[in-house]
Enzyme design. Structure first.
Site, mmCIF file in Angstrom:
data_model
loop_
_atom_site.group_PDB
_atom_site.id
_atom_site.type_symbol
_atom_site.label_atom_id
_atom_site.label_comp_id
_atom_site.label_asym_id
_atom_site.label_seq_id
_atom_site.Cartn_x
_atom_site.Cartn_y
_atom_site.Cartn_z
ATOM 1 N N HIS A 1 -7.115 4.372 2.866
ATOM 2 C CA HIS A 1 -6.530 4.104 1.551
ATOM 3 C C HIS A 1 -6.670 5.273 0.578
ATOM 4 O O HIS A 1 -6.056 5.257 -0.487
ATOM 5 C CB HIS A 1 -7.167 2.852 0.941
ATOM 6 C CG HIS A 1 -6.787 1.600 1.646
ATOM 7 N ND1 HIS A 1 -5.679 0.851 1.315
ATOM 8 C CD2 HIS A 1 -7.355 0.972 2.714
ATOM 9 C CE1 HIS A 1 -5.583 -0.180 2.125
ATOM 10 N NE2 HIS A 1 -6.585 -0.133 2.979
ATOM 11 N N SER B 1 -10.422 -1.179 0.291
ATOM 12 C CA SER B 1 -9.090 -1.709 0.011
ATOM 13 C C SER B 1 -9.078 -2.939 -0.875
ATOM 14 O O SER B 1 -8.059 -3.223 -1.521
ATOM 15 C CB SER B 1 -8.373 -2.035 1.322
ATOM 16 O OG SER B 1 -9.066 -3.030 2.045
ATOM 17 N N GLU C 1 -16.182 3.646 4.074
ATOM 18 C CA GLU C 1 -14.801 3.962 3.726
ATOM 19 C C GLU C 1 -14.816 4.831 2.474
ATOM 20 O O GLU C 1 -15.770 4.783 1.687
ATOM 21 C CB GLU C 1 -13.992 2.690 3.485
ATOM 22 C CG GLU C 1 -13.962 1.754 4.685
ATOM 23 C CD GLU C 1 -13.152 0.482 4.430
ATOM 24 O OE1 GLU C 1 -12.258 0.504 3.552
ATOM 25 O OE2 GLU C 1 -13.413 -0.529 5.102
ATOM 26 N N ASP D 1 -13.734 6.131 7.014
ATOM 27 C CA ASP D 1 -12.366 5.603 7.063
ATOM 28 C C ASP D 1 -11.659 5.984 5.765
ATOM 29 O O ASP D 1 -11.991 5.490 4.702
ATOM 30 C CB ASP D 1 -12.420 4.077 7.230
ATOM 31 C CG ASP D 1 -11.044 3.459 7.402
ATOM 32 O OD1 ASP D 1 -10.048 4.082 7.006
ATOM 33 O OD2 ASP D 1 -10.967 2.324 7.916
ATOM 34 N N LYS E 1 0.257 3.659 4.775
ATOM 35 C CA LYS E 1 -0.055 3.449 3.365
ATOM 36 C C LYS E 1 0.612 4.551 2.537
ATOM 37 O O LYS E 1 1.819 4.534 2.373
ATOM 38 C CB LYS E 1 -1.565 3.349 3.205
ATOM 39 C CG LYS E 1 -2.112 2.138 3.978
ATOM 40 C CD LYS E 1 -3.594 2.039 3.989
ATOM 41 C CE LYS E 1 -4.075 0.773 4.681
ATOM 42 N NZ LYS E 1 -3.671 0.657 6.108
ATOM 43 N N ASN F 1 0.813 -1.218 0.000
ATOM 44 C CA ASN F 1 0.000 0.000 0.000
ATOM 45 C C ASN F 1 0.849 1.271 0.000
ATOM 46 O O ASN F 1 0.353 2.350 0.348
ATOM 47 C CB ASN F 1 -0.919 0.010 1.226
ATOM 48 C CG ASN F 1 -1.910 -1.139 1.204
ATOM 49 O OD1 ASN F 1 -2.443 -1.490 0.155
ATOM 50 N ND2 ASN F 1 -2.164 -1.726 2.362
ATOM 51 N N HIS G 1 -13.950 -2.455 6.833
ATOM 52 C CA HIS G 1 -12.798 -3.165 7.368
ATOM 53 C C HIS G 1 -13.139 -3.875 8.680
ATOM 54 O O HIS G 1 -13.976 -3.425 9.461
ATOM 55 C CB HIS G 1 -11.654 -2.172 7.599
ATOM 56 C CG HIS G 1 -10.336 -2.821 7.862
ATOM 57 N ND1 HIS G 1 -9.876 -3.080 9.133
ATOM 58 C CD2 HIS G 1 -9.373 -3.251 7.013
ATOM 59 C CE1 HIS G 1 -8.678 -3.640 9.066
ATOM 60 N NE2 HIS G 1 -8.356 -3.755 7.786
#
Length: 386
Positions: free
Chosen positions: A210, A182, A178, A207, A238, A46, A132
């Site tokens: 990423h 991911s 998110e 979230d 990340k 990542n 997640h």
């Protein structure tokens, strides 16, 4: 243990020689063999902006290491706070347009703290079905009632919000999503999501782990400028190329986290060298606000070329491109064949992803050689032909 061979997880570590030769290969735009096997070009980690080995991050971490030591030695409320912690929190808050930022040693820990701060046993949490695992653990720990809506489906979310209000009119509502998933590479329409939450009187936890560094204005995430997002969580492991995490929110909730969050109060503070590395990464992002957009455009090109080659076009925009294979064993075999071609990828299998959707998770990085896509397409063609 009843896990099938195709689903057994294994730890993979690179020797210092392998890692060094890999980095040299990336810098030189080519791959080199070694005594332990071919150097693998990284299409798995990542490290989206290729910052984990950036000279500025290394120099900042080394300087802080000599100044403060390896670890903080205590929690932030005892002896663990260092000037670099306060500086990173302040700079992040300014960059994100939030009143308060608090640092955590890990993203998992930050998400536990976030859910616990926004939900309790009286709360109904309505969460995207693919959030997640750390967020789900947070919901479980909070004692809240959990309902899950179809991935990025705002109509599904609204139906559950209406039902939740009907079932428990006075219960607090929390929506969790998110900004970049991911394993899917997809994003919700954050503005519409926030508006829907406001309409139904629900808090929104987003979230951004990423997305930060890549998506949004200057890489500041899809929640940037959206005041209806109650709390943001993000990580430094990340795009920031370091380690640790943070929560960003308004002053009142930040103070509540400081005073009441066990996940913040009862843990050793983020290692000062990691905080220094994250601060150096933030400075680089500010100085190069187009890095993320360039990566997004590169991702669009990769998606188009993969589709032209006969693969289902990976959904979403950004650096995460899931190549859906389906069968677990076939996915593992394809991963192995790509490694023989010098490309490191990750075969993602259930329960991380839904049954029947095993995939190669391809990840773009800022410093990948230009010829990487052609190498990938050839390796995939050769693997399928074999």
């Amino acid at each position: 243990m009843s896990t099938s061979p195709a689903r057994r997880r294994q730890l993979r570590s690179w020797s210092p020689t392998e890692r060094r030769e890999h980095l040299q290969a990336v810098a030189a735009g080519s791959k080199h063999g070694s005594a332990t096997g071919p150097a693998l070009l990284d299409l798995a980690s990542n490290d989206y902006l290729s910052l984990c080995r950036h000279p500025c991050l290394i120099a900042a971490a080394e300087a802080q290491l000599r100044n403060s030591g390896v670890g903080a030695g205590g929690s932030r409320l005892v002896s663990g706070s260092r000037p670099v912690h306060a500086q990173l929190e302040s700079e992040l808050a300014c960059w994100l347009g939030r009143d308060r930022v608090l640092l955590f040693p890990s993203g998992f820990q930050a998400n536990l703290a976030a859910v616990s701060a926004l939900a309790n046993r009286h709360t109904t949490v309505v969460a995207d079905r693919l959030i997640h695992h750390s967020l789900l653990v947070g919901v479980q720990a909070s004692g809240a009632r959990l309902r899950r809506f179809a991935h990025n489906d705002l109509e599904s979310l609204e139906r559950l919000l209406l039902r939740s209000r009907s079932d428990r009119p006075q219960a607090p509502l929390l929506v969790i999503s998110e900004s970049l998933f991911s394993m899917e590479g997809t994003s919700p329409p954050v503005h519409d999501l926030a508006a829907l939450c406001e309409r139904h009187g629900a808090h929104l936890l987003l979230d951004e782990a990423h997305a930060l560094g890549v998506l949004g204005n200057g890489g500041r995430g899809l929640g940037f400028g959206e005041e209806r997002v109650t709390m943001l969580s993000g990580t430094f492991g990340k795009a920031f190329g370091s380690g640790g995490a943070f929560l960003a929110c308004d002053s009142e909730r930040g103070e509540k986290l400081l005073q009441e969050s066990g996940a913040f109060r009862y843990t050793t503070a983020l290692a000062p060298p990691l905080a220094a590395g994250a601060l150096a990464a933030l400075e680089l992002m500010r100085a190069n606000p187009d890095w993320g957009h360039q990566l997004v455009l590169r991702g669009d090109n990769w998606r188009d070329r993969l589709a032209e080659a006969g693969w289902a076009r990976p959904k979403g925009r950004g650096p995460i491109l899931p190549l859906i294979v389906g069968d677990d064993q076939h996915c593992l075999k394809l991963q192995h064949q790509l490694e023989l071609a010098g490309l490191l990828t990750a075969a993602i299998r259930p329960p991380t992803v839904p049954e029947g959707s095993a995939r190669l998770r391809l990840v773009l990085h800022r410093c990948l050689p230009d010829e990487t896509l052609e190498s990938l397409l050839k390796a995939l063609s050769d693997a399928l032909a074999a």
